[in-house]
Design a protein around this motif. Structure first.
Motif, PDB file in Angstrom:
ATOM      1  N   TYR B   4     -22.020  32.982   5.016  1.00  0.00           N
ATOM      2  CA  TYR B   4     -21.512  32.794   3.659  1.00  0.00           C
ATOM      3  C   TYR B   4     -20.319  33.725   3.455  1.00  0.00           C
ATOM      4  CZ  TYR B   4     -26.003  30.537   2.990  1.00  0.00           C
ATOM      5  OH  TYR B   4     -27.080  29.702   3.136  1.00  0.00           O
ATOM      6  N   ALA B   5     -19.312  33.217   2.753  1.00  0.00           N
ATOM      7  CA  ALA B   5     -18.160  34.045   2.358  1.00  0.00           C
ATOM      8  C   ALA B   5     -18.291  34.328   0.866  1.00  0.00           C
ATOM      9  CB  ALA B   5     -16.862  33.295   2.629  1.00  0.00           C
ATOM     10  N   LEU B   6     -18.031  35.578   0.496  1.00  0.00           N
ATOM     11  CA  LEU B   6     -18.169  36.000  -0.904  1.00  0.00           C
ATOM     12  C   LEU B   6     -16.828  36.474  -1.438  1.00  0.00           C
ATOM     13  CD1 LEU B   6     -21.250  38.414  -0.399  1.00  0.00           C
ATOM     14  CD2 LEU B   6     -21.303  35.913  -0.723  1.00  0.00           C
ATOM     15  N   GLY B  50     -11.377  44.149   3.595  1.00  0.00           N
ATOM     16  CA  GLY B  50     -10.716  45.449   3.470  1.00  0.00           C
ATOM     17  C   GLY B  50     -11.722  46.506   3.049  1.00  0.00           C
ATOM     18  N   ARG B  51     -11.835  47.571   3.859  1.00  0.00           N
ATOM     19  CA  ARG B  51     -12.815  48.608   3.515  1.00  0.00           C
ATOM     20  C   ARG B  51     -12.153  49.612   2.572  1.00  0.00           C
ATOM     21  NH1 ARG B  51     -13.958  49.851   9.535  1.00  0.00           N
ATOM     22  NH2 ARG B  51     -11.770  49.242   9.449  1.00  0.00           N
ATOM     23  N   THR B  52     -12.194  49.262   1.289  1.00  0.00           N
ATOM     24  CA  THR B  52     -11.493  50.074   0.292  1.00  0.00           C
ATOM     25  C   THR B  52     -12.131  51.463   0.157  1.00  0.00           C
ATOM     26  OG1 THR B  52     -12.879  49.039  -1.403  1.00  0.00           O
ATOM     27  CG2 THR B  52     -10.701  48.091  -1.060  1.00  0.00           C
ATOM     28  N   ASP B  53     -11.272  52.435  -0.153  1.00  0.00           N
ATOM     29  CA  ASP B  53     -11.720  53.824  -0.324  1.00  0.00           C
ATOM     30  C   ASP B  53     -12.421  54.036  -1.662  1.00  0.00           C
ATOM     31  OD1 ASP B  53     -10.754  55.097   2.040  1.00  0.00           O
ATOM     32  OD2 ASP B  53      -8.710  54.980   1.234  1.00  0.00           O
ATOM     33  N   ALA B  54     -13.049  55.187  -1.806  1.00  0.00           N
ATOM     34  CA  ALA B  54     -13.671  55.581  -3.074  1.00  0.00           C
ATOM     35  C   ALA B  54     -12.650  55.478  -4.205  1.00  0.00           C
ATOM     36  CB  ALA B  54     -14.184  57.017  -2.974  1.00  0.00           C
ATOM     37  N   VAL B  56     -11.054  52.901  -5.320  1.00  0.00           N
ATOM     38  CA  VAL B  56     -10.158  51.743  -5.246  1.00  0.00           C
ATOM     39  C   VAL B  56     -10.902  50.504  -5.769  1.00  0.00           C
ATOM     40  CG1 VAL B  56      -8.852  50.219  -3.699  1.00  0.00           C
ATOM     41  CG2 VAL B  56      -8.868  52.710  -3.305  1.00  0.00           C
ATOM     42  N   HIS B  57     -10.215  49.713  -6.569  1.00  0.00           N
ATOM     43  CA  HIS B  57     -10.791  48.535  -7.201  1.00  0.00           C
ATOM     44  C   HIS B  57     -10.494  47.271  -6.382  1.00  0.00           C
ATOM     45  CE1 HIS B  57     -10.979  51.404 -10.396  1.00  0.00           C
ATOM     46  NE2 HIS B  57      -9.668  51.542 -10.373  1.00  0.00           N
ATOM     47  N   ALA B  58     -11.184  46.198  -6.725  1.00  0.00           N
ATOM     48  CA  ALA B  58     -10.881  44.916  -6.097  1.00  0.00           C
ATOM     49  C   ALA B  58     -11.044  43.808  -7.104  1.00  0.00           C
ATOM     50  CB  ALA B  58     -11.807  44.667  -4.907  1.00  0.00           C
ATOM     51  N   GLU B  59     -10.085  42.881  -7.140  1.00  0.00           N
ATOM     52  CA  GLU B  59     -10.309  41.666  -7.915  1.00  0.00           C
ATOM     53  C   GLU B  59     -10.422  40.456  -6.998  1.00  0.00           C
ATOM     54  OE1 GLU B  59      -6.935  42.055 -10.657  1.00  0.00           O
ATOM     55  OE2 GLU B  59      -5.940  40.432  -9.599  1.00  0.00           O
ATOM     56  N   GLY B  60     -10.140  40.648  -5.692  1.00  0.00           N
ATOM     57  CA  GLY B  60     -10.243  39.528  -4.775  1.00  0.00           C
ATOM     58  C   GLY B  60     -10.657  39.945  -3.372  1.00  0.00           C
ATOM     59  N   GLN B  61     -11.576  40.885  -3.277  1.00  0.00           N
ATOM     60  CA  GLN B  61     -12.138  41.259  -1.972  1.00  0.00           C
ATOM     61  C   GLN B  61     -12.877  40.042  -1.404  1.00  0.00           C
ATOM     62  OE1 GLN B  61     -12.444  42.974   0.891  1.00  0.00           O
ATOM     63  NE2 GLN B  61     -13.330  44.872   0.112  1.00  0.00           N
ATOM     64  N   VAL B  62     -12.853  39.881  -0.098  1.00  0.00           N
ATOM     65  CA  VAL B  62     -13.643  38.814   0.528  1.00  0.00           C
ATOM     66  C   VAL B  62     -14.612  39.454   1.518  1.00  0.00           C
ATOM     67  CG1 VAL B  62     -13.596  36.722   1.948  1.00  0.00           C
ATOM     68  CG2 VAL B  62     -11.835  37.095   0.206  1.00  0.00           C
ATOM     69  N   ALA B  63     -15.876  39.036   1.420  1.00  0.00           N
ATOM     70  CA  ALA B  63     -16.906  39.594   2.285  1.00  0.00           C
ATOM     71  C   ALA B  63     -17.649  38.471   2.989  1.00  0.00           C
ATOM     72  CB  ALA B  63     -17.872  40.441   1.464  1.00  0.00           C
ATOM     73  N   GLU B  99     -19.005  29.386  11.620  1.00  0.00           N
ATOM     74  CA  GLU B  99     -19.618  30.632  12.078  1.00  0.00           C
ATOM     75  C   GLU B  99     -18.700  31.512  12.914  1.00  0.00           C
ATOM     76  OE1 GLU B  99     -23.768  30.149  13.253  1.00  0.00           O
ATOM     77  OE2 GLU B  99     -24.003  28.699  11.627  1.00  0.00           O
ATOM     78  N   GLU B 100     -17.518  30.997  13.261  1.00  0.00           N
ATOM     79  CA  GLU B 100     -16.554  31.878  13.943  1.00  0.00           C
ATOM     80  C   GLU B 100     -15.719  32.679  12.938  1.00  0.00           C
ATOM     81  OE1 GLU B 100     -15.685  28.238  15.874  1.00  0.00           O
ATOM     82  OE2 GLU B 100     -17.800  28.841  15.816  1.00  0.00           O
ATOM     83  N   TRP B 101     -15.753  32.250  11.702  1.00  0.00           N
ATOM     84  CA  TRP B 101     -14.926  32.900  10.690  1.00  0.00           C
ATOM     85  C   TRP B 101     -15.402  34.338  10.439  1.00  0.00           C
ATOM     86  CZ3 TRP B 101     -16.277  34.940   5.901  1.00  0.00           C
ATOM     87  CH2 TRP B 101     -15.203  35.279   5.056  1.00  0.00           C
ATOM     88  N   SER B 102     -14.419  35.233  10.352  1.00  0.00           N
ATOM     89  CA  SER B 102     -14.735  36.634  10.042  1.00  0.00           C
ATOM     90  C   SER B 102     -13.916  37.067   8.826  1.00  0.00           C
ATOM     91  CB  SER B 102     -14.355  37.523  11.233  1.00  0.00           C
ATOM     92  OG  SER B 102     -14.106  38.853  10.808  1.00  0.00           O
ATOM     93  N   ALA B 103     -14.574  37.655   7.853  1.00  0.00           N
ATOM     94  CA  ALA B 103     -13.862  38.108   6.652  1.00  0.00           C
ATOM     95  C   ALA B 103     -12.732  39.052   7.034  1.00  0.00           C
ATOM     96  CB  ALA B 103     -14.842  38.808   5.698  1.00  0.00           C
TER      97      ALA B 103
END
Lengths: 254, 254
Positions: B4-6, B50-54, B56-63, B99-103
């Motif tokens: 699943y992509a989030l 993106g492994r954001t730092d302490a 740092v905000h996100a409005e469009g992170q993908v996991a 299933e090959e897709w990587s965030a």
């Protein structure tokens, strides 16, 4: 004593509201404590144009304070902003009105904005800044319904039971509802408002937006003058006090 | 296992960053704990673009997350948003990539925004969302200087000492600086970034904006490839991870 006008911005989330209370920190208390060193160590009274409720934000609140000394406005602002840390309260500008001027009673126009986040997912970045309504709202129907509330009326139907105003007669100058992407934005303007008037109007319009009530309903609620007929009180966190106007206007020199 | 992509939004303020750490709550931990009931009670690993730092905000992170069952995407979103309360993290949408897709490794484009509040008064409403620079910044000079950093370069000068990337070669596609009222907004886009690259570039451009360094200086810093020549690392709180692009694109069905 010289009177100072303060243009103030704050995040309402950590506060019990504008007004001092025994059970928590208020914006008023933050500013009064910050102003004490400018007033010979004595906390002065800081009054506001609008006594916002707990959780309500402001980007253009106007306050007044009398200090025991003639001080440069820059110095008043810097001192208040240094001493109000770490609270999310900021004095944007300081003016010197004449001594009859009152932040509350001289105001001739007040503007609020109410933000509804209208999407399935709950707020992440804007938690505490918006009312989350997951059901689709029809902004055009809300806007049309809102126009029926404009003008001079008895707003008893939208008044909190705790409201201390002598009468409920008010003149509503603007009540615009528009969609901006995932958000519904309500812009409201009047000379003055009753306690909870904006939040009760927004809660009532949301019923129309959800299709639970017809466009004609908010006006019927108004005409009935009975609070029990209106919709829910929309939550505080979506509300922001945007601006206050005076006549003659205040000049913000910095 | 089905992948699943989030699409995720969060306020970085209360977190130690995206990545799990022993000394505080991370966005990753919030999502992994929230996902456990969808995975037979076992916490799955949630990886991010993106492994954001302490801070740092996100409005469009993908996991991404692999779960032990085929579930409707709506159900995954609702379950994660219910169980991640009260943290300021929200799953906006859920997709089903192959299933090959990587965030992280399939991402071909990342966009960040950096906000500077450029006025005397400290932030009230936007505390924790902006870098407060009280000295006047020249946005046009910053923009001009920024253009010298575009293209394919060795960005060693703007790389954190902690950066784990194998090399510092990156291609910067966009670095726009503009003034919007009291704010300076920096928009940055590239396929990928080094650790602290955006914040180090912003800190360096701010020196130009304050008139402490000439417009030509950031390019000289780049060419010197030495971190000690760059400006300060701009604070985390002004940074927001805006979007990630994949090829072929992810379809967000909800």
């Amino acid at each position: 004593m010289p009177r100072y006008a303060l243009l103030v911005e704050y995040d309402g989330a950590p506060f019990v509201g504008w007004q001092r209370q025994r059970d928590g920190m208020s914006v008023q208390q933050v500013l009064e404590e910050a102003a004490a060193p400018l007033n010979g160590g004595v906390e002065p009274v800081v009054g506001a144009a609008g006594r916002t409720d707990a959780g309500v934000h402001a980007e253009g609140q106007v306050a007044q304070v009398d200090l025991g000394a003639e001080l440069p406005v820059e110095r008043v602002r810097e001192a208040l902003n240094t001493r109000s840390r770490p609270y999310p309260v900021s004095v944007l500008s300081v003016a010197r009105p004449d001594e009859e001027w009152s932040a509350r009673f001289s105001a001739v126009h007040r503007a609020y904005r109410y933000r509804i986040l209208n999407r399935r997912a709950r707020p992440g970045l804007d938690m505490g800044r918006v009312w989350h309504v997951p059901q689709r709202l029809d902004a055009e129907a809300m806007h049309e319904a809102a126009q029926g509330l404009l003008g001079h009326h008895d707003f008893s139907a939208f008044r909190a039971s705790s409201c201390q105003a002598r009468d409920a007669l008010r003149t509503l100058d603007r009540l615009d509802v528009s969609r901006q992407g995932e958000e519904i934005v309500v812009r409201v303007e009047a000379r003055s408002f009753l306690h909870h008037q904006v939040r009760n109007m927004v809660g009532t319009l949301a019923q129309v937006g959800r299709g639970l009530r017809p466009v004609s309903w908010p006006r019927q609620v108004l005409d009935a003058r009975d609070r029990r007929h209106a919709g829910q009180t929309a939550p505080a966190e979506g509300l922001c006090f945007v601006s206050v106007r005076y006549e003659p206007g205040l000049e913000w020199p910095i």
